[in-house]
Design an enzyme around this catalytic site. Structure first.
Site, PDB file in Angstrom:
ATOM      1  N   GLU A   1      39.873  34.351  38.383  1.00 20.65           N
ATOM      2  CA  GLU A   1      39.885  33.723  37.062  1.00 20.65           C
ATOM      3  C   GLU A   1      41.135  34.077  36.243  1.00 20.65           C
ATOM      4  O   GLU A   1      41.699  33.219  35.577  1.00 20.65           O
ATOM      5  CB  GLU A   1      38.631  34.136  36.277  1.00 20.65           C
ATOM      6  CG  GLU A   1      37.343  33.537  36.799  1.00 20.65           C
ATOM      7  CD  GLU A   1      37.220  32.038  36.543  1.00 20.65           C
ATOM      8  OE1 GLU A   1      38.106  31.460  35.870  1.00 20.65           O
ATOM      9  OE2 GLU A   1      36.250  31.442  37.040  1.00 20.65           O
TER      10      GLU A   1
ATOM     11  N   SER B   1      44.239  26.823  33.398  1.00 21.50           N
ATOM     12  CA  SER B   1      43.595  25.711  32.688  1.00 21.50           C
ATOM     13  C   SER B   1      43.470  25.988  31.194  1.00 21.50           C
ATOM     14  O   SER B   1      42.783  25.258  30.483  1.00 21.50           O
ATOM     15  CB  SER B   1      42.198  25.455  33.279  1.00 21.50           C
ATOM     16  OG  SER B   1      41.366  26.600  33.151  1.00 21.50           O
TER      17      SER B   1
END
Length: 580
Positions: free
Chosen positions: A455, A474
C-alpha cells in the site's frame, strides 16, 4: 410483520455497533488494513469476555432460581438441565439480546473470520455423527484408556476440541460454557456456524484445556441434555485441531467475504456521500452484485454513470501525469501495456473482467468482486490463490482525489499495474500464503507489512527513491509527501516493519524503502520462517489448491516435481551453451 420489523431493527442496531466510524469509537478517518486487524483482535477479545461473563452470571442466577423452585415444587425438568459433577441441575442460559447481536464477531475468536472451520474437522469424525454420538468415539476411548492408567494420568491436563450440535439455537452456548467452567476447564477458542444438518441449528467448535478425567465427564454430561443433537471429541493429535480452518481451494473464498464496517456512507456523517441518497443507493446496488458472486462466475459488468466516468477521468489524468517521474519502472511498464491494450483509457472505467483477463495472461492473478472492505484475514487469504478481491463502486464525485475507503479507482490505478509484474505478484502471493492459519497477532504483523509495502511502499531505482505502493500511486498528495524531505525513510526489514505503529490521521512520518522486489521477497521469506505456525503450505497451480506439507508422501511428491523442473532447467542451460 412485527417480527420482521423487529429483526430488521436489530440488524440495523448491530450494524451501528459494528461501525468503525469516528462517532462510534474508532478514531480513524481513513481505511487502514493495519488498524482493522488490530481492531478486529480487540473486538473479538472484548466480545468473548462479555459473552463469557454474561453467560456465567446468567447461569448463576438461573441456578439459584432453579434450586429454590425445586425445593418448593420438587419437579425436576431433566431435559433442559445438564447433570454436573455435584448433581446440581442447571437451567438453560439465555444469552441477552444485546450480546446475541454481537455473536457474529464472537464466532471469529482467535484465528478465523469465516465460520466454516468446523467443516474440516468434521471430515475426521464419523460420517453419521448423530448415530455415532450414542457411544464413545475412538478418540474418547483413547482418552479414557490414557486417563485410567493412574491418578496422575487422570489429572493430567489435556488440550482438545469438541464439536457440539445445538438444536435450540446459539443461546444454548451459555450452558456449554457454564459446564466447562464447572469442570474447571479453560476455553481457548470458540467458533460457530449454521448447521447443514436437518434439525440442528448451529454447530459449535470449542477448543479447551482441562484434565482428562473432567473432559470425559464434561462430554458425558453434555450428552445427557436434550438440547444437543451430538457431541464429538477431537483429540490433540488431530491435524484439524493443530491447524485452524482456512480456504484450501479458490472456490472456498466464497466463504471468506466478511466485511468490516468503517466510515460507511450510511453510517458516518463525515463520509462525502452521507447526504447523497442516490450515491448511497448506488453503493448498495453494486454491493449486492458482489455478494451474489460465486467462484467460476463471470465478473458482473457494471454500467458506470457519466458522473462516475468523470471522477475516473480526473484521477486518471493526474496519475498519468505523475507516473513518469515518481513511479517505479515496473509500474510504468505495466501502465504502458494497459494503455496499449486499451484497458486504461480516460473516457471509460475498465471492467474487472477485462482487467482480470489481462492479469491472468501476465502473472496468473485474477480478480473477484468484493462488496467492501474485507477483514484482514479474508483479504490476505485470497492473495494465496493469486486472487485479488476488488471493489466495483466509485468514490464520491465531491472527493475525487481522496477516498476514505478502497474503491475501484484505487484498485485499478494503484494495485492492478503491479499485479501484472511477475516479481511483485509473487511477493503478494507469499504474503497471502503466510497468512493461512496464522494467529491473530501474526495477522496483525502481516497486515502491517502489507500496509508498508503493497500500500505505501517505496523502492530504490538507479540511486533514486520511487513509489510502488498502491496507496501512494492513487493519491497524489501523499505521493508527493512520501518522496519529500518531510518524512523519514527507513530500509525495509520485515521484523521491524511488522511492529511499526501506523499514523492514520494524517500523512505517515515513516516509509520503508526496499532495495528491490527481489530483496524484499528474500527478507520476507526469512522473516516468515520464524512465525509460530506449526506447518508449511504451498500453492499448487495445477489444482488451484493450497496444500499443507505435513507428511512424508507430500514432501516426496513435491521433491519429484522439483527434480523435474531442475532437469528442464539443466537441459535448457546445456542447450544454450552449445555453439551454433
Amino acid at each position: 410483520m412485527m417480527a420482521v420489523a423487529a429483526a430488521q431493527k436489530n440488524r440495523e442496531m448491530f450494524a451501528i455497533k459494528k461501525s468503525y466510524s469516528i462517532e462510534n469509537g474508532y478514531p480513524s478517518r481513513r481505511r487502514s488494513l493495519v488498524d482493522d486487524a488490530r481492531f478486529e483482535s480487540l473486538v473479538v477479545k472484548q466480545n468473548k469476555q462479555i459473552v463469557l461473563e454474561e453467560a456465567r452470571n446468567k447461569a448463576n442466577d438461573d441456578l439459584e432460581e432453579t434450586i429454590m423452585q425445586t425445593k418448593v415444587e420438587q419437579v425436576p425438568t431433566s431435559e433442559e438441565k445438564i447433570q454436573v459433577q455435584d448433581e446440581q441441575q442447571l437451567d438453560d442460559v439465555e444469552i441477552p439480546e444485546d450480546i446475541e447481536q454481537e455473536q457474529p464477531n464472537f464466532t471469529e475468536v482467535n484465528t478465523v473470520e469465516t465460520v466454516q472451520s468446523v467443516e474440516s474437522t468434521e471430515n475426521n469424525s464419523s460420517e453419521d455423527t448423530n448415530n455415532d454420538d450414542a457411544g464413545l468415539t475412538e478418540d474418547e476411548i483413547v482418552l479414557a484408556n490414557a486417563a485410567s492408567e493412574s491418578p496422575e494420568a487422570e489429572n493430567a491436563m489435556q488440550n482438545a476440541a469438541i464439536i457440539v450440535r445445538l438444536k435450540d439455537g446459539i443461546a444454548s452456548l451459555g450452558r456449554i460454557l457454564k459446564a466447562v467452567e464447572t469442570y474447571h476447564g479453560t476455553v481457548q477458542h470458540v467458533e460457530s456456524r449454521q448447521s447443514r444438518d436437518q434439525g440442528v441449528d448451529h454447530d459449535v467448535l470449542i477448543k479447551l484445556n482441562m484434565t482428562r478425567g473432567n473432559l470425559l465427564q464434561l462430554i458425558r454430561s453434555l450428552r445427557q441434555s436434550g438440547s444437543f443433537s451430538g457431541i464429538n471429541l477431537l483429540a490433540e493429535n488431530n491435524i484439524s485441531v493443530k491447524s485452524p480452518w482456512f480456504p484450501k481451494h479458490a472456490s472456498e473464498l466464497d466463504n471468506c467475504n466478511h466485511l468490516m464496517t468503517k466510515y460507511e456512507p450510511d453510517l458516518d456523517m463525515n463520509h462525502p456521500g452521507f447526504a447523497d441518497k442516490v450515491y448511497r443507493q448506488r453503493r448498495k446496488d453494486i454491493a449486492e452484485i458482489a455478494f451474489a458472486y460465486k467462484y467460476g462466475d463471470p465478473i458482473p459488468h457494471i454500467e458506470y454513470t457519466e458522473v462516475e466516468v468523470k471522477t475516473w477521468r480526473s484521477v486518471f489524468r493526474t496519475v498519468k501525469e505523475l507516473t513518469p517521474k515518481h513511479a517505479c519502472a515496473e509500474y510504468r511498464a505495466a501502465f504502458k501495456k494497459l494503455e496499449e491494450e486499451k484497458i486504461f483509457v480516460e473516457n471509460r472505467l475498465p471492467q474487472l473482467q477485462e482487467m482480470s483477463e489481462f492479469l491472468r495472461r501476465n502473472t496468473g492473478f485474477t480478480l473477484r468482486p468484493a462488496a467492501g472492505l474485507l477483514t484482514s484475514r479474508d483479504f490476505l487469504a485470497s492473495l494465496a490463490f493469486r486472487i485479488f478481491q476488488s471493489t466495483q463502486y466509485v468514490r464520491h464525485v465531491n472527493s475525487p482525489f481522496h477516498t476514505p475507503e478502497p474503491d475501484c479507482i484505487h484498485e485499478l490505478l494503484g494495485h492492478m499495474p503491479l499485479l501484472a509484474d511477475p516479481s511483485f505478484a509473487q511477493f503478494s502471493q507469499e504474503i497471502g500464503l503466510a497468512s493461512l492459519g496464522a494467529s491473530d497477532d501474526e495477522i496483525e504483523k502481516l497486515s502491517t507489512v502489507y500496509w508498508f509495502t503493497v500500500e505505501f511502499g517505496l523502492c530504490k531505482e538507479q540511486g533514486q527513491v520511487k513509489a510502488y505502493g498502491a496507496g501512494l500511486l492513487s493519491a497524489y498528495g501523499e505521493l508527493l509527501h512520501a518522496l519529500s524531505d518531510k518524512c523519514e525513510h527507513r530500509p525495509f526489514e520485515p521484523a521491524s516493519t511488522a511492529v511499526q505503529p501506523y499514523q492514520d490521521q494524517e500523512y505517515q512520518p515513516i516509509y520503508y524503502v526496499a532495495e528491490s522486489f527481489e530483496d524484499a521477497k528474500d527478507k520476507f521469506r526469512r522473516w516468515v520462517s520464524t512465525m509460530s505456525r506449526p506447518f508449511e503450505v504451498r500453492f499448487n497451480p495445477h489444482t488451484e489448491r493450497v496444500e499443507i506439507l505435513d507428511s512424508v508422501d507430500k514432501l516426496d511428491t513435491l521433491l519429484q516435481q522439483m527434480n523435474t523442473e531442475i532437469l528442464h532447467l539443466s537441459n535448457a542451460i546445456a542447450k544454450m551453451r552449445r555453439p551454433f
